[in-house]
Design a protein around this motif. Structure first.
Motif, PDB file in Angstrom:
ATOM      1  N   ASP A 169     104.042  30.095   6.505  1.00  0.00           N
ATOM      2  CA  ASP A 169     103.087  29.118   7.029  1.00  0.00           C
ATOM      3  C   ASP A 169     103.282  27.761   6.350  1.00  0.00           C
ATOM      4  OD1 ASP A 169     102.031  31.104   8.620  1.00  0.00           O
ATOM      5  OD2 ASP A 169     100.332  31.514   7.289  1.00  0.00           O
ATOM      6  N   ARG A 210     106.260  26.089   7.777  1.00  0.00           N
ATOM      7  CA  ARG A 210     105.959  25.572   9.120  1.00  0.00           C
ATOM      8  C   ARG A 210     105.269  24.216   9.028  1.00  0.00           C
ATOM      9  NH1 ARG A 210     104.751  26.692  14.506  1.00  0.00           N
ATOM     10  NH2 ARG A 210     105.718  28.749  14.405  1.00  0.00           N
ATOM     11  N   PHE A 211     104.254  24.102   8.174  1.00  0.00           N
ATOM     12  CA  PHE A 211     103.516  22.848   8.065  1.00  0.00           C
ATOM     13  C   PHE A 211     104.415  21.725   7.538  1.00  0.00           C
ATOM     14  CE2 PHE A 211      99.607  25.691   7.334  1.00  0.00           C
ATOM     15  CZ  PHE A 211      99.373  25.775   8.700  1.00  0.00           C
ATOM     16  N   LEU A 253      98.989  20.775  13.105  1.00  0.00           N
ATOM     17  CA  LEU A 253      99.729  20.831  11.841  1.00  0.00           C
ATOM     18  C   LEU A 253     100.922  21.773  11.909  1.00  0.00           C
ATOM     19  CD1 LEU A 253      96.773  20.850   9.282  1.00  0.00           C
ATOM     20  CD2 LEU A 253      98.304  18.949   9.829  1.00  0.00           C
ATOM     21  N   GLY A 254     100.860  22.762  12.802  1.00  0.00           N
ATOM     22  CA  GLY A 254     101.957  23.717  12.907  1.00  0.00           C
ATOM     23  C   GLY A 254     102.886  23.471  14.073  1.00  0.00           C
TER      24      GLY A 254
END
Length: 217
Positions: free
Chosen positions: A124, A127-128, A168-169
């Motif tokens: 995660d 990804r951000f 954000l992703g």
């Protein structure tokens, strides 16, 4: 990883030294791991840790490139999960050296290999980071970015809670655009916005609908 493998064991000891703040000891252990490597897999692992302990951007790039080349030579499941962070590290190294085009190339490759990393907070976080880099270089909806700024100023946590996660992703894939459009539509239907914000929301929907950004290679 197999701790009976000398390279893996030395790298594990190096990580322990790193965590204890003994940077010089960590670097020495990672160098020993590199010298002890007898195949491309061992060299790939050692190069990854050596890259983290370089101070000159050119050396960071060189060791990350070495790591990528060794991973390509291995070419099996043992290295599959390495690729997202490998390309992310190469992107940062090129960025540090002022080569924005090469950096973006590796950010896109990191995005394309992200699912190879194990699910969880680490993936995660990658990804951000990747999404932020792609946005910085012209990806996404400008109207949505402007709207989010206004929502932050107004502390509209309800709308932000819906819009921020997919924003954000966003890596620019068709699925990501669908998630963003769905979030925008939820905000549009679910609450009353000031006229200026409503105009931005409509513009954002148009930009996202017409977006022709290709999915990462």
């Amino acid at each position: 990883m197999d701790l009976d493998d000398v390279v893996v064991r030395l790298c594990a000891e190096g990580m322990q030294a790193e965590a204890a703040g003994r940077s010089e000891d960590a670097h020495a252990l990672f160098r020993q791991a590199w010298d002890a490597a007898t195949d491309d897999y061992g060299a790939c692992v050692a190069a990854h840790y050596l890259a983290r302990h370089q101070t000159a951007p050119e050396d960071v790039l060189r060791w990350n490139q070495e790591c990528l080349e060794r991973a390509d030579r291995v070419g099996d499941e043992r290295v599959r999960g390495f690729y997202p962070s490998l390309h992310l590290n190469l992107a940062r190294a090129h960025e540090e050296l002022g080569d924005g085009d090469r950096a973006q190339e590796h950010y896109r490759q990191a995005a394309g290999r992200l699912e190879d990393a194990p699910a969880g907070p680490y993936r995660d976080g990658m990804r951000f980071t990747i999404a932020a880099a792609l946005r910085t270089n012209g990806g996404g909806s400008t109207a949505l970015t402007e709207l989010l700024g206004k929502l932050c100023e107004r502390k509209d946590f309800r709308a932000l809670g819906v819009l921020l996660p997919p924003y954000l992703g966003d890596l620019g894939t068709a699925d990501d655009r669908t998630a963003l459009l769905t979030a925008v539509q939820m905000v549009r239907l679910g609450q009353s916005l000031p006229e200026e914000d409503a105009v931005l929301l409509t513009r954002a929907m148009g930009e996202l609908t017409q977006a022709g950004r290709p999915a990462p290679a």
